[in-house]
Design an enzyme around this catalytic site. Structure first.
Site, mmCIF file in Angstrom:
data_model
loop_
_atom_site.group_PDB
_atom_site.id
_atom_site.type_symbol
_atom_site.label_atom_id
_atom_site.label_comp_id
_atom_site.label_asym_id
_atom_site.label_seq_id
_atom_site.Cartn_x
_atom_site.Cartn_y
_atom_site.Cartn_z
ATOM 1 C CD GLU A 381 0.122 -0.518 13.695
ATOM 2 O OE1 GLU A 381 1.018 -1.618 13.673
ATOM 3 O OE2 GLU A 381 -1.033 -0.831 13.078
ATOM 4 C CD GLU A 462 -1.712 0.531 9.070
ATOM 5 O OE1 GLU A 462 -1.831 -0.857 9.085
ATOM 6 O OE2 GLU A 462 -0.704 1.005 9.005
HETATM 7 C C1 GAL Z 1 -0.175 -2.800 10.568
HETATM 8 C C2 GAL Z 1 1.208 -1.961 10.307
HETATM 9 C C3 GAL Z 1 1.484 -2.081 8.676
HETATM 10 C C4 GAL Z 1 0.909 -3.375 8.274
HETATM 11 C C5 GAL Z 1 -0.441 -3.659 8.619
HETATM 12 C C6 GAL Z 1 -0.754 -5.074 8.073
HETATM 13 O O1 GAL Z 1 -0.269 -2.941 11.989
HETATM 14 O O2 GAL Z 1 1.005 -0.653 10.567
HETATM 15 O O3 GAL Z 1 2.394 -1.620 8.393
HETATM 16 O O4 GAL Z 1 1.923 -4.277 8.859
HETATM 17 O O5 GAL Z 1 -0.624 -3.896 10.096
HETATM 18 O O6 GAL Z 1 -2.248 -5.085 8.270
#
Ligand code: GAL
Length: 747
Positions: A381, A462
């Site tokens: 990210e 994600e």
């Molecule tokens: C994302 C990140 C993860 C975790 C997640 C929580 O932005 O890559 O490590 O923090 O959010 O939803």
């Protein structure tokens, strides 16, 4: 003597580090590796407690015949910035906490006692990845993976890279690159012998060739009758590589498999066959011990992902993880996206050099794993930085031309320097943002994300997570919404050929910094708890699996009249891979309900959703009417395959003790033991927070507190064998239940 020996036992551990300690042994606690410098409470701790220095020491006794040998210590992982001294001399400094390193001791050893000192810096040094910004996880401190003593002749095998070619053709090829270590720069003549071994150990083919400098390339051609590595049958072959020079010999064995893995604009193919990638992100952390769990726990996580959650891929967020974990992914057939350490922040030039080095360290450690199908070569990210990411991509492609690269971002219109646009898609939560005019949408369209007019290889890495944190003891209605959000995204990913797959956030809850999570130092983002106990959302994944492997029938309910807002239990989502369910009511009435293909047309196994219209008139109870027991039966065709019973008057009945393994061996020396509070028909009591007393006798130690409370009706602990053999008895007691006891054997 074998070239590698376990060097994990009997280290002395002290807090702090002073230069002169490198010459004199300190008294301290005797510990075994893997080890966490500070054992943490479950929650509400101050994470600065391990952000300082620690020292580990151990005596290495060298017999006289070791003098003309090459001797080193191989560290699988130490957090962080480890410095290794032998008899006071600094011999290695490895800043990264996630990759292995070797400390060469040769020339510093004397016959007899030698003091090995390792200083560990648990501070979050902003000059090193992943530090310098914020990170939503903890890195802990300590020598948290194994250490090995490596003794070889002066010339030895440094690394082996195995590349399979023409994999989908009848006659396959294996190209082996053998690198030597020759630190004394000896003039060389020698020979390689490489045996290709079948899974049963028989020799498929042997090649011999002369040593050709630091790297020798050896080819096996026209290999026939080779089995592919597939998810169902992950067949593994081995290469036994032997080196002989006039004065030196060495031998190593490496595991590999024959498979192709390719992302293209219309999805992902394994061995040429389309496969929708469905998975979860995994941190490598555990309650109490942080990162310091050994082989058995690492392997268990891989098994949970594959067997319990029916995933076919895992992302090692956000760093290279244990080799035990990856080896097991190879063995059981679980695909892996592995990435370099980091989180959102990109540091200065030195920091970036380290990150590029991490690409090298990750790939050179892991290039032979058939399970790994994609290298993540961006800092998770982080913003675009084309100069930096050209370097990481170029190095990855140079080291391993066989695998594609990805790099996880959460911003749109990012420069696509990788082969696969890997994207964290949190759009589903956006309709709840203030002033948002987004409709509720599961996933974005890939062209909107990439800003490109054409489709490219595209993977969602994600979703959910912080958009909908859900605790295991949260209200049933919230948990149902948690389930629905995971289902909605799975359905969207299954239904869109331009999406190779989706990897949810995340496998289990994890400890984190105070500026993330719920203030308790826990991100309750998992589909499982930190103890790897499932929340309902876990069954959104599990129920997509093949019922021939495992039947799933999981009603999203605590079966209570007054748990939801306004009361009642409808709509009742039943996560299942059954063809239909029958609800039997005490009145003798029943209702047959089928998978909801209208709402979830793309899921292999849509949930079965019981609504008012499915219920017989007599059973439409409302607040204050008579509350009843229920029986839910799952069918495949006309065959009953699963049954769940719920009672209207659950009472605390018993504590169930469930260990992952009943035998602890030298190699598999730890196990999780789950404690569940159950009612009279065997259902979990989700809101009982009774304190539990754990008593252990025999050759084992307890990881974690002796007196935890249940959370969401369950808790777990790990026990670790101390070395001796014998019976281990685990007894738990609580004022609410009769004592419960199990036996585990240390063999
Ligand atoms: C994302 C990140 C993860 C975790 C997640 C929580 O932005 O890559 O490590 O923090 O959010 O939803």
């Amino acid at each position: 003597m074998s070239r590698i020996q376990d060097f994990c036992a009997a280290w002395t551990f002290v807090e702090g580090f002073e230069e002169e300690w490198a010459r004199a042994r300190q008294s301290g606690e005797t510990v075994e590796l893997p080890h966490t410098a500070v054992e943490l409470p479950f929650d509400y701790f101050d994470e600065r407690c391990y952000q300082r220095q620690f020292t580990y020491q151990k005596n290495l006794v060298c017999p006289p015949d070791m003098e003309d040998k090459e001797v080193s210590l191989v560290f699988d992982g130490a957090m962080a910035d480890a410095k290794v001294f032998v008899n006071g001399a600094l011999v290695a400094n490895h800043p990264d906490g996630y990759t292995p390193f070797e400390a060469r001791l040769t020339d510093h050893l004397t016959s007899g006692d030698n003091l090995i000192t390792v200083s560990i810096d648990g501070t979050e040094n902003p000059d090193l990845p992943p530090f310098g910004g914020q990170i939503d996880y903890l890195t802990y401190a300590g020598i948290y993976r194994e250490v090995w003593l490596k003794v070889t002749d002066s010339v030895s095998i440094a690394n082996i890279r195995i590349e399979t070619q023409h994999v989908l053709q009848q006659e396959k090829t294996v190209v082996v690159e053998c690198d030597i270590a020759n630190p004394k720069n000896l003039a060389l003549e020698g020979r390689w012998r490489v045996d290709l071994l079948a899974p049963d150990g028989s020799i498929v083919k042997t090649q011999e060739t002369d040593l050709a400098g630091p790297r020798t390339r050896i080819e096996f051609q026209q290999l026939e009758d080779i089995a592919l590595w597939t998810l169902e049958e992950p067949t593994l072959y081995r290469l036994k590589v032997a080196l002989h020079t006039a004065s030196c010999k060495d031998e190593v064995t490496n595991t590999f498999g024959f498979r192709t893995a390719e992302f293209s604009p219309d999805g992902f193919r394994l061995n040429g066959e389309k496969l929708k990638l469905i998975g979860l992100n995994r941190h490598q952390s555990f309650p109490y011990s942080g990162y310091a769990q050994g082989r058995a726990s690492q392997e268990k996580d891989a098994e949970i992902l594959k067997e319990e959650l029916a995933c076919n891929i895992v992302r090692t967020s956000h760093y290279p993880q244990s080799s035990w974990f990856l080896d097991h992914c190879d063995r059981i057939g679980l695909l892996v996206l592995e990435e370099i350490p980091g989180w959102q922040h990109i540091g200065g030039a030195k920091w970036q050099d380290e990150a590029v080095e991490n690409v090298r360290r990750m790939i050179e450690r892991d290039w032979n794993h058939p399970s790994i199908i994609l290298w993540g070569v961006r800092i998770n990210e982080s913003p675009d930085d084309d100069a930096f990411y050209r370097r990481t991509n170029a190095l990855a492609r140079d080291l391993d031309p066989t695998r594609q690269t990805g790099g996880v971002r959460k911003h749109t219109n990012s420069s696509l320097l990788e082969d696969v646009y890997t994207f964290n898609d949190f759009v589903l939560g956006e309709f709840e943002l203030p002033f948002s005019n987004r409709p509720r949408l599961p996933l974005r369209d890939q062209n909107e994300v990439t800003g490109l007019a054409k489709n490219v290889p595209y993977l969602v890495t994600e979703y959910n997570g912080h958009m909908f944190p859900t605790k295991v003891f949260d209200q049933e209605q919230r948990q149902a919404e948690h389930v629905t959000r995971h289902l909605d995204i799975l359905n969207a990913a299954y239904g869109d050929d331009s999406i190779a797959g989706c990897i949810g956030w995340c496998m289990f809850d994890y400890n984190t910094h105070n500026d993330f999570g719920s203030g308790d130092r826990v991100c309750h983002h998992g589909v499982m708890t930190m103890f790897r106990e499932p929340k309902f959302a876990a069954f959104a994944y599990a129920s997509q699996g093949d019922p021939d492997r495992r039947v799933v029938l999981e009603p999203v309910t605590f079966w209570a009249r007054g748990e939801r807002n306004i009361g009642g239990t409808l709509p009742l989502i039943i996560l299942s891979n059954c063809d239909q369910v029958r609800l039997n009511f005490p009145s003798g009435a029943h209702a047959d309900v089928f998978p909801d293909k209208n709402t979830y047309p793309h899921l292999p196994h849509p949930p079965i959703i019981v609504r008012h219209e499915h219920l017989p008139e007599s059973e439409l109870g409302s607040w204050g009417t008579k509350w009843y027991d229920i029986e839910i039966i799952g069918y495949l065709g006309s065959r009953e395959v699963a049954r769940r019973n719920y009672v209207s008057n659950p009472v605390a009945d018993r504590l169930q003790l469930s260990p992952d393994r009943s035998e602890l061996t030298a190699a598999q020396n730890e196990t999780r033991v789950v404690i569940r509070a159950l009612d009279q028909v065997g259902n979990l009591l989700p809101f009982i927070d009774a304190p539990i007393n754990i008593q252990l006798s025999g050759p084992a130690t307890l990881i974690g507190p002796t007196c935890p409370s249940l959370r969401g009706g369950a808790t777990a602990f790990w026990i670790k064998r101390t070395g001796n053999t014998g019976a281990i008895s685990v007894r738990v007691s609580s004022t609410r239940f009769e004592d419960s006891e199990i036996q585990i054997v240390a063999s």
